[in-house]
Design a protein around this motif. Sequence first.
Motif, PDB file in Angstrom:
ATOM      1  N   LEU A 172     -17.542 -26.632  13.306  1.00  0.00           N
ATOM      2  CA  LEU A 172     -18.521 -27.337  12.483  1.00  0.00           C
ATOM      3  C   LEU A 172     -18.099 -27.226  11.017  1.00  0.00           C
ATOM      4  N   LEU A 173     -17.893 -25.996  10.577  1.00  0.00           N
ATOM      5  CA  LEU A 173     -17.525 -25.750   9.183  1.00  0.00           C
ATOM      6  C   LEU A 173     -16.164 -25.063   9.118  1.00  0.00           C
ATOM      7  N   ASP A 214     -16.018 -22.627 -10.264  1.00  0.00           N
ATOM      8  CA  ASP A 214     -15.245 -23.764  -9.759  1.00  0.00           C
ATOM      9  C   ASP A 214     -14.395 -23.338  -8.574  1.00  0.00           C
ATOM     10  N   VAL A 215     -14.306 -24.233  -7.583  1.00  0.00           N
ATOM     11  CA  VAL A 215     -13.322 -24.034  -6.516  1.00  0.00           C
ATOM     12  C   VAL A 215     -12.011 -24.590  -7.054  1.00  0.00           C
ATOM     13  N   THR A 216     -11.019 -23.723  -7.248  1.00  0.00           N
ATOM     14  CA  THR A 216      -9.771 -24.150  -7.884  1.00  0.00           C
ATOM     15  C   THR A 216      -8.631 -24.318  -6.886  1.00  0.00           C
ATOM     16  N   LYS A 217      -8.819 -23.848  -5.662  1.00  0.00           N
ATOM     17  CA  LYS A 217      -7.814 -24.047  -4.606  1.00  0.00           C
ATOM     18  C   LYS A 217      -8.513 -24.123  -3.275  1.00  0.00           C
ATOM     19  N   GLY A 218      -7.854 -24.782  -2.321  1.00  0.00           N
ATOM     20  CA  GLY A 218      -8.375 -24.822  -0.960  1.00  0.00           C
ATOM     21  C   GLY A 218      -9.308 -25.989  -0.731  1.00  0.00           C
ATOM     22  N   SER A 219      -9.906 -26.044   0.447  1.00  0.00           N
ATOM     23  CA  SER A 219     -10.786 -27.160   0.789  1.00  0.00           C
ATOM     24  C   SER A 219     -11.871 -26.692   1.755  1.00  0.00           C
ATOM     25  N   ILE A 220     -12.924 -27.498   1.844  1.00  0.00           N
ATOM     26  CA  ILE A 220     -14.028 -27.190   2.754  1.00  0.00           C
ATOM     27  C   ILE A 220     -14.344 -28.451   3.557  1.00  0.00           C
ATOM     28  N   ASP A 221     -14.319 -28.322   4.880  1.00  0.00           N
ATOM     29  CA  ASP A 221     -14.626 -29.448   5.775  1.00  0.00           C
ATOM     30  C   ASP A 221     -15.870 -29.140   6.597  1.00  0.00           C
ATOM     31  N   TYR A 222     -16.658 -30.182   6.804  1.00  0.00           N
ATOM     32  CA  TYR A 222     -17.806 -30.082   7.704  1.00  0.00           C
ATOM     33  C   TYR A 222     -17.716 -31.241   8.680  1.00  0.00           C
ATOM     34  N   ARG A 223     -17.716 -30.949   9.962  1.00  0.00           N
ATOM     35  CA  ARG A 223     -17.469 -31.968  10.992  1.00  0.00           C
ATOM     36  C   ARG A 223     -16.230 -32.796  10.663  1.00  0.00           C
ATOM     37  N   GLY A 224     -15.189 -32.143  10.167  1.00  0.00           N
ATOM     38  CA  GLY A 224     -13.924 -32.824   9.913  1.00  0.00           C
ATOM     39  C   GLY A 224     -13.855 -33.644   8.640  1.00  0.00           C
ATOM     40  N   ARG A 250     -14.172 -33.773   4.383  1.00  0.00           N
ATOM     41  CA  ARG A 250     -14.177 -32.950   3.164  1.00  0.00           C
ATOM     42  C   ARG A 250     -15.561 -32.995   2.527  1.00  0.00           C
ATOM     43  N   ILE A 251     -16.115 -31.842   2.215  1.00  0.00           N
ATOM     44  CA  ILE A 251     -17.448 -31.839   1.585  1.00  0.00           C
ATOM     45  C   ILE A 251     -17.424 -31.202   0.208  1.00  0.00           C
ATOM     46  N   ASP A 252     -16.249 -30.809  -0.287  1.00  0.00           N
ATOM     47  CA  ASP A 252     -16.251 -30.054  -1.554  1.00  0.00           C
ATOM     48  C   ASP A 252     -16.746 -30.854  -2.757  1.00  0.00           C
ATOM     49  N   ARG A 253     -16.796 -32.175  -2.637  1.00  0.00           N
ATOM     50  CA  ARG A 253     -17.257 -32.936  -3.803  1.00  0.00           C
ATOM     51  C   ARG A 253     -18.683 -33.475  -3.644  1.00  0.00           C
TER      52      ARG A 253
END
Length: 248
Positions: free
Chosen positions: A6-7, A63-73, A75-78
């Motif tokens: 999921l996340l 701030d998130v300065t590196k990496g990424s966050i996905d939810y159900r595939g 990108r949700i970081d923005r």
Amino acid sequence: QEAPVLLNVNGIEVIYNHVILVLKGVSLTVPEGHIVALLGANGAGKTTTLRAVSNLLKAERGDVTKGSIDYRGERIDRLTPADLVKRGVVQVMEGRHCFAHLTVEENLLTGAYTRNLGRADMHAALERVYQYFPRLKQRRGSQAGYTSGGEQQMTAIGRALMANPNMILLDEPSMGLAPQIVEEIFEIVRDLNQREKVSFLLAEQNTNIALRYADYGYILENGRVMMDGEARELAENEDVKEFYLGVS
Ligand code: ATP
């Protein structure tokens, strides 16, 4: 059969005020329908990790300065916190954050603000919360600021539930509460997980209780994941026992 992811938090680095590096590459996964615990001492970076996921860092000058966050595939970081709520991701903040001058029920109603519910659906949503938290039904007309710490924590979780979430980010639910109330709250978390299939990412300093209710755990130290594993295995691990469970 493994549950779908999921996340997915992928190597995130978080910096506060442009200089203070707090998360140094944190990765973790929450499979659908699971309770995942984020453990570690005060200051390890648990709250920062949750805030990164729910995009609440900006207000703290983070701030998130590196990496990424996905939810159900995806990108949700923005996404804004409101967009996340619409997608089913809701954070319950540390320290409960009820509106002290509103009643318990008014607090709950604020949780549904993104949903545009009619009267009947709003009533049904409230009844669903009261089914899990019968205490809140009794206290529905009381000003939240005058209810007990446990009731305020329940109100905060109930308000999150009003958004009809798939995933709740729960920050330190045990904080400042008596053991019996903590147990009661974790029982409700388990109930919500089993009956409503809500997934949880749960930050806790109380390793003992978190590992009893979670499926999986990550231990953060100084902004890094030092160890992760099935909750049952972590609870049996000698280092975890010594440093986090106070037994050896
Ligand atoms: P707690 O149990 O206190 O919430 P935690 O594991 O959740 O601990 P964080 O709150 O994420 O830890 O804090 C991690 C580190 O980041 C700490 O050293 C803290 O002092 C620092 N920190 C947190 N918020 C800020 C901020 N707004 N500006 C600068 N530093 C911050």
